[in-house]
Motif scaffolding. Structure first.
Motif, PDB file in Angstrom:
ATOM      1  N   ARG A 191      46.408 162.486  22.939  1.00 47.29           N
ATOM      2  CA  ARG A 191      46.416 161.312  22.084  1.00 47.29           C
ATOM      3  C   ARG A 191      46.377 160.035  22.915  1.00 47.29           C
ATOM      4  N   ASP A 192      45.536 159.086  22.508  1.00 47.73           N
ATOM      5  CA  ASP A 192      45.453 157.792  23.176  1.00 47.73           C
ATOM      6  C   ASP A 192      46.783 157.057  22.960  1.00 47.73           C
ATOM      7  N   LYS A 193      47.412 156.619  24.037  1.00 47.13           N
ATOM      8  CA  LYS A 193      48.720 155.978  23.941  1.00 47.13           C
ATOM      9  C   LYS A 193      48.664 154.646  23.205  1.00 47.13           C
ATOM     10  N   ASN A 194      47.499 154.008  23.233  1.00 51.37           N
ATOM     11  CA  ASN A 194      47.361 152.702  22.594  1.00 51.37           C
ATOM     12  C   ASN A 194      46.845 152.783  21.166  1.00 51.37           C
ATOM     13  N   ASP A 195      46.283 153.918  20.796  1.00 51.34           N
ATOM     14  CA  ASP A 195      45.735 154.101  19.450  1.00 51.34           C
ATOM     15  C   ASP A 195      45.893 155.563  19.065  1.00 51.34           C
ATOM     16  N   ARG A 196      46.894 155.873  18.238  1.00 55.71           N
ATOM     17  CA  ARG A 196      47.195 157.258  17.888  1.00 55.71           C
ATOM     18  C   ARG A 196      46.123 157.903  17.020  1.00 55.71           C
ATOM     19  N   GLN A 197      45.164 157.108  16.533  1.00 51.58           N
ATOM     20  CA  GLN A 197      44.058 157.654  15.759  1.00 51.58           C
ATOM     21  C   GLN A 197      42.939 158.166  16.656  1.00 51.58           C
ATOM     22  N   LYS A 198      43.058 157.902  17.957  1.00 54.23           N
ATOM     23  CA  LYS A 198      42.033 158.310  18.905  1.00 54.23           C
ATOM     24  C   LYS A 198      42.576 159.316  19.915  1.00 54.23           C
TER      25      LYS A 198
END
Length: 303
Positions: A191-198
């Motif tokens: 999971r992208d730490k800055n954007d949990r949708q990515k």
């Protein structure tokens, strides 16, 4: 809730627990066992363990797995392009725009809704929302996927997936000109730490390996074949972006200025695996759909 126990024998000493239980529990794949361990359904001598725990002679393994919930997903009469079907499985050519299984915001119109109408029974291993689903492809990715009709077939296919025996090749169109004829991307995904949708490339992510081969080059674009060695969420989309060649039309990982084609230019073209009952090697291939071919034609006309 079904509770079971097993005592590790001397010949099984130092065997990984996920590997051992996949042989002890009938019709259950190693990946399914790993899921049980992650959900803390499996204990050794009363203690929680990790999937790579090496069993010791005399260890008391216990597992208590919840009974499958009753299916509440609605069957819908949605046309399906079925490439192959027998009593154990079917192979579907999924259209782009179709979600594989129900989730928040997508309770109807999914592949699962269509499958429930088409089939009298599906494997229950992945629960009520994903019956029969062995692997998935993104909503706007078209192409081939295999569906299990019973738990035995599901376990066999999942084991092949875990052991990297299932061959999956995709076609994609990416921004930029790839100079190498072939390449390998080995970068962990999480999971992208800055954007949990990515999803993104993260140090503590899960191992992810993608092989690629150039099919055709254009000025500013490349038509590629990608072969998955692993199957992480958005793997091809994340990996191609990571090396500087994001997919054309990708709204999540692509460039702002791109072709407006309603989603990423990605098609699951071929699928190969051993039949879980007969052992016969099966191979299927489907050409990319019209939108993909039109995109290539449009790029060719530009230059």
């Amino acid at each position: 809730m079904n509770s079971n126990q097993y005592t590790v024998t001397e010949t099984e000493n130092k065997t990984r627990i996920d590997k051992l239980l996949s042989t002890v529990v009938a019709d259950t794949s190693r990946s399914q066992i790993q899921s049980w361990i992650a959900d803390d359904y499996v204990r050794v001598n009363g203690e929680s363990v990790k999937p790579n725990y090496k069993c010791q002679t005399g260890d008391e393994i216990s597992w208590a797995v919840p009974d499958p919930e009753e299916l509440d997903v609605v069957a819908e009469d949605i046309p399906l392009e079925i490439v192959y079907e027998d009593s154990d499985l079917l192979v579907v050519n999924k259209p782009r725009g179709m979600v594989v299984h129900p989730s928040a915001g997508h309770q109807t119109g999914t592949l699962v809704n269509a499958l429930l109408y088409h089939c009298d029974d599906l494997s229950g291993i992945n629960g009520t929302e994903r019956p029969g689903i062995v692997h998935r492809i993104d909503k706007d990715t078209s192409g081939l996927l295999v569906v299990a009709k019973n738990d035995k077939a599901h376990a066999g296919l999942s084991e092949q997936m875990a052991e990297k025996y299932i061959e999956r090749k995709y076609e994609a169109v990416v921004h930029g000109v790839i100079e190498h004829e072939t390449g390998l991307i080995d970068a962990p995904i999480g999971r992208d730490k800055n954007d949990r949708q990515k999803m993104g490339i993260v140090e503590n992510g899960k191992s992810a390996v993608t092989h690629f081969r150039v099919i055709e080059r254009f000025e500013g674009y490349t038509h590629v074949e990608c072969q998955l060695e692993t199957g992480r969420t958005h793997q091809i989309r994340v990996h191609m972006r990571y090396i500087g060649f994001p997919l054309v039309g990708d709204p999540k990982y692509g460039r702002r200025k791109t072709f407006d084609i309603g989603g990423q230019a990605l098609h699951a073209r071929s699928l190969g695996f051993e039949h879980p009952r007969t052992g016969e090697r099966l191979y299927f291939e489907e050409e990319p759909p019209a939108y993909f071919q039109d995109l290539l034609a449009q790029i060719r006309k530009m230059y």
